[in-house]
Design an enzyme around this catalytic site. Structure first.
Site, PDB file in Angstrom:
ATOM      1  N   LYS A  50     -40.701  -8.344  29.497  1.00  0.00           N
ATOM      2  CA  LYS A  50     -40.789  -9.378  30.537  1.00  0.00           C
ATOM      3  C   LYS A  50     -42.070 -10.157  30.309  1.00  0.00           C
ATOM      4  O   LYS A  50     -43.172  -9.618  30.376  1.00  0.00           O
ATOM      5  CB  LYS A  50     -40.781  -8.739  31.922  1.00  0.00           C
ATOM      6  CG  LYS A  50     -40.856  -9.746  33.053  1.00  0.00           C
ATOM      7  CD  LYS A  50     -40.841  -9.040  34.397  1.00  0.00           C
ATOM      8  CE  LYS A  50     -40.965 -10.016  35.542  1.00  0.00           C
ATOM      9  NZ  LYS A  50     -40.968  -9.320  36.865  1.00  0.00           N
ATOM     10  N   LYS A 100     -36.298 -10.999  29.681  1.00  0.00           N
ATOM     11  CA  LYS A 100     -36.594 -12.008  30.694  1.00  0.00           C
ATOM     12  C   LYS A 100     -37.864 -12.773  30.306  1.00  0.00           C
ATOM     13  O   LYS A 100     -38.877 -12.144  30.003  1.00  0.00           O
ATOM     14  CB  LYS A 100     -36.780 -11.303  32.050  1.00  0.00           C
ATOM     15  CG  LYS A 100     -37.031 -12.205  33.233  1.00  0.00           C
ATOM     16  CD  LYS A 100     -37.225 -11.374  34.504  1.00  0.00           C
ATOM     17  CE  LYS A 100     -37.432 -12.265  35.713  1.00  0.00           C
ATOM     18  NZ  LYS A 100     -37.653 -11.496  36.960  1.00  0.00           N
TER      19      LYS A 100
END
Length: 329
Positions: A201, A254
């Site tokens: 992330k 992400k």
């Protein structure tokens, strides 16, 4: 004029032909729809920076979930907006936390059995300071404490599993959180609940609209000391290696579109089921172009999702999930 024997356009002549030889396919069951759950009843508050996305009370969220099930979506990713916040993110792991309540209600509704209920595991929506962990402050200096944060994150995951989550998805990027979550789940009798780690992330500008949706903007500083530097692909692979060693069952990348190279690299290296999150900024910037007539909404939406799937994602978390499923039906 001499033409080559191979003419690649032969297989592009009709829609039926194109469909027959298409390499990458989308289907509704591979789409996950995020829901933002808030206290109250009959609440359906549109998020200003995310057209068509709402903060929903549990009764309204159930209506959305029923629509998702009818469209054949694969699941829901649940985020919570608590009535109160504090420095220790009490609402994240409370038995009567907002997501815990939503999970119990979803599991009581048999029409929703086709949906996988994924619970985001993070503290930022529940902390008064908006960071994803416990903060130690000394005057103007602050630090996000890793190990004490992991204790609360594991406690949150166990609470969500107890409430009915089918998958827990830690998004905090603290070191060691997957191992701690696995231990807490197993100790609580939830050894069958998978951990889907946001293993890479990145600290991204594309999260901006989400912070309005989840009321989770940091009150000071930023998240670069724990979310990844967007320049580092090799480090992303190290993060995934570590999370797999700690017991991650699935991966979630992400953001998606600005990091398609990272998705591809992970797909070529790892065999775990892997999804990608088309985050709020990706959704909002496309909608801004739609509203101005600069891009054709349906074609652009589907092309964006195909790019993520083509890069190697097995499933996609996207705010376009319902609209895409209607196109695919």
């Amino acid at each position: 004029m001499n033409f080559p024997a191979t003419r690649l356009r032969r297989l592009r002549r009709t829609e039926a032909m194109r469909s027959l030889v298409r390499e990458t396919h989308l289907h509704p069951g591979a789409l996950i729809y995020p829901l933002f759950i808030c206290p109250g009843e009959g609440i359906r508050k549109e998020i200003g920076s995310m057209p068509g996305v709402f903060n929903l009370s549990i009764d309204e969220a159930i209506k959305e979930a029923e629509a998702c099930a009818a469209l054949g979506l694969g699941g829901l990713l649940l985020f919570g907006l608590p009535a109160q916040k504090d420095d220790n993110a009490t609402g994240a792991w409370a038995e009567d936390g907002i997501v815990q309540q939503a999970l119990r209600t979803i599991k009581q509704n048999k029409t929703l059995d086709s949906l996988v209920a994924i619970a985001d595991v993070c503290l930022c929506e529940y902390t008064s300071h908006g960071h994803c962990g416990v903060v130690a402050r000394d005057g103007d200096h602050y630090e996000i404490q890793n190990d004490s944060s992991v204790v609360l994150i594991a406690k949150t995951a166990a609470s969500l599993a107890q409430a009915g989550a089918d998958i827990v998805a830690p998004s905090d990027m603290m070191d060691g959180r997957v191992e701690a979550i696995r231990g807490a789940l197993d100790a609580g009798g939830h050894e069958q609940i998978p951990v889907m780690s946001y293993a890479s992330k990145f600290a991204s500008a594309f999260y901006g609209p989400f912070r309005e949706a989840a009321d989770s903007a940091p009150q000071f500083g930023d998240r670069r000391s724990y979310q990844m530097d967007g320049a580092n692909l090799r480090e992303a692979m190290r993060e995934i290696d570590q999370d797999m060693a700690e017991g991650a069952d699935m991966l979630l990348m992400k953001p998606a579109m600005p990091y398609l190279d990272v998705i591809r690299a992970a797909r070529e290296r790892y065999d775990l089921p892997m999804g990608a999150y088309q985050v709020s900024g990706e959704y909002s910037m496309l909608h801004a172009a739609f509203q101005r007539g600069w891009l054709e909404p349906e074609r652009t939406m589907m092309e964006s999702l195909l790019s993520i799937r083509r890069a190697g994602a097995d499933f996609i978390v996207t705010y376009f999930a319902k609209e895409a499923a209607k196109v695919l039906s």
